[in-house]
Design a protein around this motif. Structure first.
Motif, PDB file in Angstrom:
ATOM      1  N   GLN A 245      16.219  71.740 114.741  1.00  0.00           N
ATOM      2  CA  GLN A 245      14.795  71.812 115.056  1.00  0.00           C
ATOM      3  C   GLN A 245      14.510  72.466 116.406  1.00  0.00           C
ATOM      4  O   GLN A 245      13.491  73.139 116.570  1.00  0.00           O
ATOM      5  CB  GLN A 245      14.161  70.419 114.994  1.00  0.00           C
ATOM      6  CG  GLN A 245      13.618  70.055 113.618  1.00  0.00           C
ATOM      7  CD  GLN A 245      12.554  71.020 113.111  1.00  0.00           C
ATOM      8  OE1 GLN A 245      11.481  71.136 113.695  1.00  0.00           O
ATOM      9  NE2 GLN A 245      12.849  71.733 112.015  1.00  0.00           N
ATOM     10  N   ASN A 246      15.403  72.292 117.368  1.00  0.00           N
ATOM     11  CA  ASN A 246      15.182  72.954 118.662  1.00  0.00           C
ATOM     12  C   ASN A 246      15.168  74.474 118.498  1.00  0.00           C
ATOM     13  O   ASN A 246      14.309  75.169 119.053  1.00  0.00           O
ATOM     14  CB  ASN A 246      16.264  72.541 119.668  1.00  0.00           C
ATOM     15  CG  ASN A 246      16.098  71.103 120.123  1.00  0.00           C
ATOM     16  OD1 ASN A 246      15.014  70.535 120.014  1.00  0.00           O
ATOM     17  ND2 ASN A 246      17.172  70.506 120.630  1.00  0.00           N
ATOM     18  N   ILE A 247      16.135  74.971 117.719  1.00  0.00           N
ATOM     19  CA  ILE A 247      16.184  76.418 117.456  1.00  0.00           C
ATOM     20  C   ILE A 247      14.998  76.841 116.602  1.00  0.00           C
ATOM     21  O   ILE A 247      14.379  77.883 116.840  1.00  0.00           O
ATOM     22  CB  ILE A 247      17.518  76.793 116.776  1.00  0.00           C
ATOM     23  CG1 ILE A 247      18.671  76.653 117.776  1.00  0.00           C
ATOM     24  CG2 ILE A 247      17.463  78.212 116.208  1.00  0.00           C
ATOM     25  CD1 ILE A 247      20.039  76.919 117.185  1.00  0.00           C
ATOM     26  N   MET A 248      14.671  76.026 115.597  1.00  0.00           N
ATOM     27  CA  MET A 248      13.537  76.355 114.729  1.00  0.00           C
ATOM     28  C   MET A 248      12.263  76.527 115.554  1.00  0.00           C
ATOM     29  O   MET A 248      11.497  77.482 115.351  1.00  0.00           O
ATOM     30  CB  MET A 248      13.317  75.250 113.686  1.00  0.00           C
ATOM     31  CG  MET A 248      14.401  75.100 112.639  1.00  0.00           C
ATOM     32  SD  MET A 248      14.489  76.482 111.479  1.00  0.00           S
ATOM     33  CE  MET A 248      16.086  77.147 111.927  1.00  0.00           C
ATOM     34  N   GLN A 249      12.022  75.621 116.462  1.00  0.00           N
ATOM     35  CA  GLN A 249      10.785  75.654 117.238  1.00  0.00           C
ATOM     36  C   GLN A 249      10.768  76.795 118.253  1.00  0.00           C
ATOM     37  O   GLN A 249       9.710  77.347 118.553  1.00  0.00           O
ATOM     38  CB  GLN A 249      10.584  74.312 117.956  1.00  0.00           C
ATOM     39  CG  GLN A 249      10.398  73.129 117.021  1.00  0.00           C
ATOM     40  CD  GLN A 249       9.279  73.343 116.015  1.00  0.00           C
ATOM     41  OE1 GLN A 249       8.177  73.780 116.375  1.00  0.00           O
ATOM     42  NE2 GLN A 249       9.543  73.052 114.746  1.00  0.00           N
ATOM     43  N   GLU A 250      11.931  77.162 118.768  1.00  0.00           N
ATOM     44  CA  GLU A 250      11.980  78.209 119.788  1.00  0.00           C
ATOM     45  C   GLU A 250      12.016  79.613 119.196  1.00  0.00           C
ATOM     46  O   GLU A 250      11.383  80.532 119.722  1.00  0.00           O
ATOM     47  CB  GLU A 250      13.207  78.011 120.684  1.00  0.00           C
ATOM     48  CG  GLU A 250      13.298  79.041 121.806  1.00  0.00           C
ATOM     49  CD  GLU A 250      14.482  78.815 122.740  1.00  0.00           C
ATOM     50  OE1 GLU A 250      14.728  79.679 123.602  1.00  0.00           O
ATOM     51  OE2 GLU A 250      15.161  77.771 122.599  1.00  0.00           O
ATOM     52  N   TYR A 251      12.747  79.780 118.095  1.00  0.00           N
ATOM     53  CA  TYR A 251      13.006  81.126 117.582  1.00  0.00           C
ATOM     54  C   TYR A 251      12.245  81.473 116.301  1.00  0.00           C
ATOM     55  O   TYR A 251      12.146  82.645 115.948  1.00  0.00           O
ATOM     56  CB  TYR A 251      14.505  81.304 117.317  1.00  0.00           C
ATOM     57  CG  TYR A 251      15.345  81.381 118.567  1.00  0.00           C
ATOM     58  CD1 TYR A 251      15.590  82.602 119.185  1.00  0.00           C
ATOM     59  CD2 TYR A 251      15.890  80.229 119.135  1.00  0.00           C
ATOM     60  CE1 TYR A 251      16.369  82.682 120.332  1.00  0.00           C
ATOM     61  CE2 TYR A 251      16.669  80.298 120.282  1.00  0.00           C
ATOM     62  CZ  TYR A 251      16.904  81.527 120.879  1.00  0.00           C
ATOM     63  OH  TYR A 251      17.664  81.597 122.021  1.00  0.00           O
ATOM     64  N   PHE A 252      11.758  80.466 115.597  1.00  0.00           N
ATOM     65  CA  PHE A 252      11.111  80.704 114.304  1.00  0.00           C
ATOM     66  C   PHE A 252       9.641  80.308 114.354  1.00  0.00           C
ATOM     67  O   PHE A 252       9.255  79.389 115.071  1.00  0.00           O
ATOM     68  CB  PHE A 252      11.788  79.891 113.193  1.00  0.00           C
ATOM     69  CG  PHE A 252      13.169  80.361 112.835  1.00  0.00           C
ATOM     70  CD1 PHE A 252      13.384  81.179 111.734  1.00  0.00           C
ATOM     71  CD2 PHE A 252      14.270  79.974 113.594  1.00  0.00           C
ATOM     72  CE1 PHE A 252      14.658  81.602 111.393  1.00  0.00           C
ATOM     73  CE2 PHE A 252      15.555  80.393 113.267  1.00  0.00           C
ATOM     74  CZ  PHE A 252      15.746  81.210 112.163  1.00  0.00           C
ATOM     75  N   GLU A 253       8.854  81.000 113.557  1.00  0.00           N
ATOM     76  CA  GLU A 253       7.451  80.628 113.386  1.00  0.00           C
ATOM     77  C   GLU A 253       7.112  80.751 111.907  1.00  0.00           C
ATOM     78  O   GLU A 253       7.154  81.849 111.342  1.00  0.00           O
ATOM     79  CB  GLU A 253       6.547  81.530 114.219  1.00  0.00           C
ATOM     80  CG  GLU A 253       5.113  81.050 114.272  1.00  0.00           C
ATOM     81  CD  GLU A 253       4.288  81.753 115.343  1.00  0.00           C
ATOM     82  OE1 GLU A 253       3.080  81.480 115.409  1.00  0.00           O
ATOM     83  OE2 GLU A 253       4.855  82.569 116.096  1.00  0.00           O
ATOM     84  N   GLY A 254       6.815  79.621 111.275  1.00  0.00           N
ATOM     85  CA  GLY A 254       6.429  79.609 109.864  1.00  0.00           C
ATOM     86  C   GLY A 254       4.932  79.401 109.753  1.00  0.00           C
ATOM     87  O   GLY A 254       4.422  78.349 110.130  1.00  0.00           O
ATOM     88  N   LEU A 255       4.227  80.388 109.258  1.00  0.00           N
ATOM     89  CA  LEU A 255       2.762  80.365 109.278  1.00  0.00           C
ATOM     90  C   LEU A 255       2.139  79.948 107.950  1.00  0.00           C
ATOM     91  O   LEU A 255       0.927  79.799 107.864  1.00  0.00           O
ATOM     92  CB  LEU A 255       2.236  81.747 109.681  1.00  0.00           C
ATOM     93  CG  LEU A 255       2.694  82.238 111.062  1.00  0.00           C
ATOM     94  CD1 LEU A 255       2.178  83.651 111.312  1.00  0.00           C
ATOM     95  CD2 LEU A 255       2.220  81.301 112.156  1.00  0.00           C
ATOM     96  N   GLY A 256       2.954  79.776 106.904  1.00  0.00           N
ATOM     97  CA  GLY A 256       2.398  79.407 105.612  1.00  0.00           C
ATOM     98  C   GLY A 256       1.582  80.542 105.013  1.00  0.00           C
ATOM     99  O   GLY A 256       1.696  81.703 105.414  1.00  0.00           O
ATOM    100  N   TYR A 257       0.750  80.189 104.030  1.00  0.00           N
ATOM    101  CA  TYR A 257      -0.092  81.214 103.403  1.00  0.00           C
ATOM    102  C   TYR A 257      -1.115  81.721 104.410  1.00  0.00           C
ATOM    103  O   TYR A 257      -1.771  80.939 105.102  1.00  0.00           O
ATOM    104  CB  TYR A 257      -0.806  80.662 102.171  1.00  0.00           C
ATOM    105  CG  TYR A 257      -1.761  81.674 101.577  1.00  0.00           C
ATOM    106  CD1 TYR A 257      -1.279  82.717 100.799  1.00  0.00           C
ATOM    107  CD2 TYR A 257      -3.121  81.615 101.851  1.00  0.00           C
ATOM    108  CE1 TYR A 257      -2.134  83.677 100.288  1.00  0.00           C
ATOM    109  CE2 TYR A 257      -3.987  82.569 101.341  1.00  0.00           C
ATOM    110  CZ  TYR A 257      -3.487  83.596 100.558  1.00  0.00           C
ATOM    111  OH  TYR A 257      -4.333  84.555 100.068  1.00  0.00           O
ATOM    112  N   CYS A 258      -1.268  83.034 104.493  1.00  0.00           N
ATOM    113  CA  CYS A 258      -2.200  83.650 105.442  1.00  0.00           C
ATOM    114  C   CYS A 258      -3.059  84.699 104.747  1.00  0.00           C
ATOM    115  O   CYS A 258      -2.712  85.199 103.677  1.00  0.00           O
ATOM    116  CB  CYS A 258      -1.437  84.304 106.598  1.00  0.00           C
ATOM    117  SG  CYS A 258      -0.603  83.141 107.699  1.00  0.00           S
ATOM    118  N   SER A 259      -4.140  85.044 105.383  1.00  0.00           N
ATOM    119  CA  SER A 259      -5.035  86.077 104.864  1.00  0.00           C
ATOM    120  C   SER A 259      -4.380  87.450 104.970  1.00  0.00           C
ATOM    121  O   SER A 259      -3.406  87.645 105.710  1.00  0.00           O
ATOM    122  CB  SER A 259      -6.342  86.078 105.662  1.00  0.00           C
ATOM    123  OG  SER A 259      -6.092  86.492 107.001  1.00  0.00           O
TER     124      SER A 259
END
Length: 431
Positions: free
Chosen positions: A305-319
Motif C-alpha cells: 500500500q505504501n508503494i500503491m499510494q506513492e506511485y499509483f493513481e487509480g481514478l476509476g471510471y472517468c469522463s
C-alpha cells in the motif's frame, strides 16, 4: 444512402467512441443522405449531447405507433405474459419476455426502415441480439470474439450460445466489418464458409468531436500540462482479467523498489478499487482462474500500500474529458493486455504523439503497420513482468519526446475516422 443504425445496447468507453467517431464522419459524406439512429428512449438525450447537431441524424426509439398491427401483437404477448405470471409459469413467462424483446426490436426497426425508406442497416454491436429480417442490406461490425480467444475459460454452454448467435448473424448479414485482421481471421477459423462476407476496416485512434479534444494537437510536445520531470505511465482501460493490470502492478513495484521516480495512472471501471486492494470482478467469479487472479491482485495491492499510494493513481471510471486530460498529461501509454479485438488505446496514443509500451499482440502489430509508428512503440512478451519493467525503466532513464502537432498531422492523417467512414460507405454501396 439512408442508413439505419440500431443501438440496442452499448458500452461506454472504446466501443462508444467507435460509434461516435464513425457517425460524426458519416454525416459529412455526400453519399450519406440520412442516418436513423435507433436507441432506447432514455439514451437519446445522451447521444444527442455527444454527437454533432445535424439534420442528417434522425433520433428514434424502439417504439411503434400505438394502433399499428405490430403494436397490437406486442400487447397480446404482454397479456399472455401477465397471465402466465399469475399461474407461476416461470419458464413460459421468460420465454414470452424474450419473445417480446425480439419482436419489439424487429418490428420497430422494420417500421422505421420503411418510414424513412432506409437503404442499409448497420449494427455496431450484435452480441446475443437477434438479427432482424429486413428487405434492405444488413451489415454488422465485429469487435472481438472474447468468448473464444480471450485467455479465460468460459463454460462450454456459454461459448456455444455466443457461437450460435454469431452464426445466425453471419447467415443473415450481407457484410461483416471486422475491426482488425486478427478478428477477421478469428471468425474465419470458426466459420470458414463465410470468409467472403468478412472484410477488415480498422478503427482510427483520432479524437472524436464528441469528446471535445481536438485541442490536443495544439499542445504537442511542449504542453504545459505534461510533466517533464516525472514520467507518467498511463493505462486507460477498465479492470478485467485479460487486460492484465496485474503485470503492470508487479512491474511498477519492481521499479519503485529501485527508487526510480515515476507515476502510473489507471483510468477505467474498478481501477480505483484495484489500487485500494478492494477489487471485485463479475467475470467468471466461480472459476479457479478468477479466484487466483483476484487473490493475486488483492494481495499485491494490500501488501504494497505504501508503494500503491506513492506511485499509483487509480481514478476509476472517468469522463471522456478526463481520459483526454490524462492523455495530455502522460509521458507514455502502457497497454499490457493478453487479448484485444483491436485495442483502441494504442492507436489513441500514437495519433496523439505519445510513446507506448504494449504487449506483443497481433492486433497491436497491425496498428503499428497502419500508422508506420515503430519508432513510438516498444513491445514486450505478453505477461512477462520483467520485460515490461525493463521497457518502463528504459523509458524513465531515457524518455522519448512526444511528437509535435505538425509531425502528427504529417505522419498519421492518412487514417482518421473520415477514412474509416469512407470505407464503410464504399463497401455498403457495393452491395
Amino acid at each position: 444512402m439512408k442508413l439505419i443504425v440500431p443501438i440496442e445496447f452499448y458500452r461506454q468507453g472504446g466501443v462508444e467512441r467507435v460509434i461516435c467517431g464513425t457517425i460524426e464522419r458519416l454525416i459529412e459524406l455526400e453519399e450519406v443522405e440520412e442516418i436513423i439512429l435507433v436507441l432506447p428512449k432514455k439514451e437519446i438525450p445522451y447521444f444527442q449531447e455527444k454527437l454533432p447537431k445535424s439534420p442528417k441524424i434522425k433520433y428514434e426509439s424502439f417504439t411503434l405507433p400505438s394502433k399499428s398491427l405490430q403494436s397490437r401483437i406486442l400487447s397480446l404477448i404482454n397479456k399472455f405474459s401477465s397471465l402466465s405470471g399469475n399461474f407461476k409459469a416461470e419458464k413460459f413467462t421468460k420465454f414470452l419476455k424474450r419473445l417480446r424483446r425480439k419482436y419489439q426490436s424487429e418490428f420497430s426497426i422494420k417500421y422505421l426502415a420503411n418510414h424513412y425508406q432506409a437503404t442499409h442497416c448497420l449494427y455496431f454491436l450484435i452480441n446475443l441480439l437477434n438479427p432482424p429480417n429486413l428487405n434492405i442490406h444488413l451489415a454488422m461490425v465485429s469487435h472481438d470474439l472474447f468468448w473464444r480467444f480471450a485467455p479465460l475459460s468460459y463454460p462450454e454452454s456459454y461459448v456455444r450460445k455466443y457461437d450460435l448467435n454469431l452464426l445466425e448473424w453471419l447467415k443473415k448479414v450481407d457484410i461483416v466489418f471486422a475491426v482488425s485482421q486478427k478478428t477477421r481471421q478469428d471468425i474465419i477459423s470458426i466459420f470458414p464458409e463465410f470468409s467472403d462476407k468478412i472484410t477488415t476496416i480498422p478503427n482510427s485512434g483520432f479524437p472524436t468531436k464528441s469528446n471535445a479534444s481536438r485541442e490536443i494537437f495544439s499542445l504537442g510536445e511542449n504542453s504545459s500540462e505534461s510533466n517533464e520531470e516525472l514520467p507518467i505511465f498511463y493505462l486507460p482501460s477498465s479492470f478485467g482479467i485479460y487486460k492484465d493490470h496485474l503485470s503492470l502492478l508487479k512491474a511498477g513495484i519492481k521499479l519503485a523498489e529501485k527508487k526510480l521516480k515515476f507515476k502510473i495512472v489507471l483510468i477505467g471501471k474498478e481501477t480505483d478499487n484495484l489500487i485500494a486492494g478492494k477489487i471485485t470482478l463479475s467475470q467468471q467469479k466461480n472459476t479457479q482462474e478468477y479466484i487466483d487472479y483476484l487473490h493475486q491482485c488483492q494481495e499485491i495491492s494490500q501488501n504494497n500500500q505504501n508503494i500503491m499510494q506513492e506511485y499509483f493513481e487509480g481514478l476509476g471510471y472517468c469522463s471522456d474529458e478526463d481520459v483526454e486530460k490524462w492523455y495530455r498529461n502522460s509521458s507514455c501509454v502502457v497497454f499490457p493486455s493478453k487479448y484485444e479485438g483491436f485495442g483502441l488505446a494504442l492507436s489513441e496514443a500514437v495519433v496523439r504523439g505519445i510513446p507506448a509500451i504494449v504487449s506483443d499482440l497481433e492486433v497491436f502489430r497491425e496498428q503499428v503497420d497502419i500508422y508506420k509508428c515503430s519508432d513510438l512503440v516498444d513491445f514486450f512478451p505478453m505477461g512477462d513482468v520483467d520485460a515490461l519493467a525493463n521497457c518502463m525503466e528504459k523509458f524513465i532513464l531515457n524518455p522519448r519526446k512526444r511528437l509535435s502537432a505538425e509531425e502528427i498531422d504529417t505522419r498519421f492523417s492518412h487514417w482518421t475516422w473520415r477514412e474509416t467512414a469512407k470505407e464503410y460507405v464504399r463497401l455498403l454501396g457495393e452491395l
